[in-house]
Design an enzyme around this catalytic site. Sequence first.
Site, PDB file in Angstrom:
ATOM      1  N   ARG A  89      74.138 109.704  29.202  1.00  0.00           N
ATOM      2  CA  ARG A  89      73.856 111.393  29.223  1.00  0.00           C
ATOM      3  C   ARG A  89      72.511 111.400  29.004  1.00  0.00           C
ATOM      4  O   ARG A  89      72.398 110.698  26.827  1.00  0.00           O
ATOM      5  CB  ARG A  89      74.891 111.860  28.850  1.00  0.00           C
ATOM      6  CG  ARG A  89      74.568 113.172  27.869  1.00  0.00           C
ATOM      7  CD  ARG A  89      75.395 114.148  27.280  1.00  0.00           C
ATOM      8  NE  ARG A  89      76.407 115.202  28.146  1.00  0.00           N
ATOM      9  CZ  ARG A  89      77.112 115.751  28.255  1.00  0.00           C
ATOM     10  NH1 ARG A  89      77.234 116.274  27.276  1.00  0.00           N
ATOM     11  NH2 ARG A  89      77.947 116.679  29.575  1.00  0.00           N
ATOM     12  N   HIS A 107      74.920 117.271  37.357  1.00  0.00           N
ATOM     13  CA  HIS A 107      76.621 116.786  35.944  1.00  0.00           C
ATOM     14  C   HIS A 107      77.696 116.431  37.276  1.00  0.00           C
ATOM     15  O   HIS A 107      78.286 117.177  37.452  1.00  0.00           O
ATOM     16  CB  HIS A 107      76.551 118.143  35.151  1.00  0.00           C
ATOM     17  CG  HIS A 107      77.276 117.603  34.262  1.00  0.00           C
ATOM     18  ND1 HIS A 107      77.742 116.598  34.055  1.00  0.00           N
ATOM     19  CD2 HIS A 107      77.950 118.529  33.108  1.00  0.00           C
ATOM     20  CE1 HIS A 107      78.473 116.704  33.046  1.00  0.00           C
ATOM     21  NE2 HIS A 107      78.771 118.058  32.711  1.00  0.00           N
ATOM     22  N   GLN A 133      81.315 116.487  36.454  1.00  0.00           N
ATOM     23  CA  GLN A 133      81.940 117.930  35.891  1.00  0.00           C
ATOM     24  C   GLN A 133      81.946 119.031  37.377  1.00  0.00           C
ATOM     25  O   GLN A 133      82.999 118.965  37.119  1.00  0.00           O
ATOM     26  CB  GLN A 133      80.556 118.610  35.773  1.00  0.00           C
ATOM     27  CG  GLN A 133      81.055 120.050  35.269  1.00  0.00           C
ATOM     28  CD  GLN A 133      81.949 120.221  34.083  1.00  0.00           C
ATOM     29  OE1 GLN A 133      80.955 120.124  33.286  1.00  0.00           O
ATOM     30  NE2 GLN A 133      82.601 121.093  34.527  1.00  0.00           N
ATOM     31  N   ASP A 163      77.536 129.158  33.961  1.00  0.00           N
ATOM     32  CA  ASP A 163      76.592 128.393  32.832  1.00  0.00           C
ATOM     33  C   ASP A 163      75.722 128.102  31.927  1.00  0.00           C
ATOM     34  O   ASP A 163      75.443 129.534  32.288  1.00  0.00           O
ATOM     35  CB  ASP A 163      76.206 126.700  33.354  1.00  0.00           C
ATOM     36  CG  ASP A 163      75.972 125.222  32.657  1.00  0.00           C
ATOM     37  OD1 ASP A 163      76.464 125.302  31.372  1.00  0.00           O
ATOM     38  OD2 ASP A 163      75.402 124.887  33.240  1.00  0.00           O
ATOM     39  N   CYS A 181      81.562 125.744  33.398  1.00  0.00           N
ATOM     40  CA  CYS A 181      81.767 124.175  32.787  1.00  0.00           C
ATOM     41  C   CYS A 181      81.994 123.701  31.310  1.00  0.00           C
ATOM     42  O   CYS A 181      82.427 122.785  30.820  1.00  0.00           O
ATOM     43  CB  CYS A 181      80.672 123.524  33.214  1.00  0.00           C
ATOM     44  SG  CYS A 181      78.951 123.995  32.346  1.00  0.00           S
ATOM     45  N   ARG A 222      88.344 117.372  33.680  1.00  0.00           N
ATOM     46  CA  ARG A 222      87.407 116.528  33.519  1.00  0.00           C
ATOM     47  C   ARG A 222      87.837 115.539  32.892  1.00  0.00           C
ATOM     48  O   ARG A 222      87.134 113.766  33.343  1.00  0.00           O
ATOM     49  CB  ARG A 222      86.777 116.594  32.506  1.00  0.00           C
ATOM     50  CG  ARG A 222      85.797 118.142  32.263  1.00  0.00           C
ATOM     51  CD  ARG A 222      84.701 118.470  33.326  1.00  0.00           C
ATOM     52  NE  ARG A 222      83.090 116.864  33.270  1.00  0.00           N
ATOM     53  CZ  ARG A 222      83.285 116.366  32.703  1.00  0.00           C
ATOM     54  NH1 ARG A 222      82.465 117.492  31.805  1.00  0.00           N
ATOM     55  NH2 ARG A 222      81.809 115.337  32.069  1.00  0.00           N
TER      56      ARG A 222
END
Length: 313
Positions: free
Chosen positions: A108, A135, A138, A232, A272, A300
């Site tokens: 990340r 992402h 995700q 988001d 998310c 996830r």
Amino acid sequence: MSVNLKGRDLISIKELTPEEFFQFIETAVSLKTGLNMGQRPDILKNRTLAEIFQKPSLRTRVSFESSMTHLGGHGIYLGPDDIKLGQRETTEDIAKVLSGMADVIMARVFENKTVRDLAEYASIPVINGLCDYEHPTQALGDFLTIYEKYRRFDGLKICYIGDGNNVCNSTIFSSALMGTHITAVTAPGFEPTEEVISSAKAIAERYNTGSIIEVTNSIEEGIKDSDIVYTDVWASMGQEAQADEKKKTFMPYQVTLDVFNKAKPTAIFMHCLPAHYGEECTHEVAHCPRSVIFDQAANRMHSIKSILALVTP
Ligand code: CP
Ligand code: NVA
């Protein structure tokens, strides 16, 4: 027919074929069903995942670590102060060192280039756990959630409302691959880039998926006939200094129950997470009966487990 994904990096959804994308989903479904029956196959026994985090995380970190535990392997958390990627040591050297000790890397990072450099220099698979551009893990969890709710992707319409950055981009590429229509509704100046839209349209055309990809600044226009409303945070991790300014710009784009009710009466609400209630959405819409945010969070783990199971050599 299944595709062999062993040894593959997962940096961008753009680089997958529809078959590969769906294989991650199908494997996640199968691992999830197995887990619900008490199965924890030790297919990654004695394998080590190196987890590089330049930013905070709840879902991504716990998903990767729980997945490794369930599959019989082990995850090592390497936080911002542990390795100081790019400061204490170069990305190239870190990639080469980890390749001699671990079996798979997740990262990340702030910049897309960092995760790309890791993938270039590592001889083991590298999984993008979020960067400024995408992402992907995700998106796979989200599409697993959509599949569970609708049993299909083609012909559904997603309305993404918010900043046109990482989560939006991966959702657009996934939609293009799977034949899902998507409209990104953003404040003026925060649209996904031309490159993202043209790449997504090229994917839809290459695989003839029928996905229609649109961008607008009008919620009314974008939300009409939507099956999925997705939002988001307005200020992503690393953009804290711009938070107040973005709040002013994006306030007209807050997803309230009234806004959500402009979508189809059967539509689901997705986020998310983490959520900033009172900004991109209200607590009321995020916890209403048609919100699937906690299915998404749980998925996830199932989708990340599928990725680890398929790519780890
Ligand atoms: N959605 C997501 O990536 O959550 P975390 O930042 O908590 O990992
Ligand atoms: N766009 C958000 C997503 C968090 C999962 C961020 O980058 O912070």
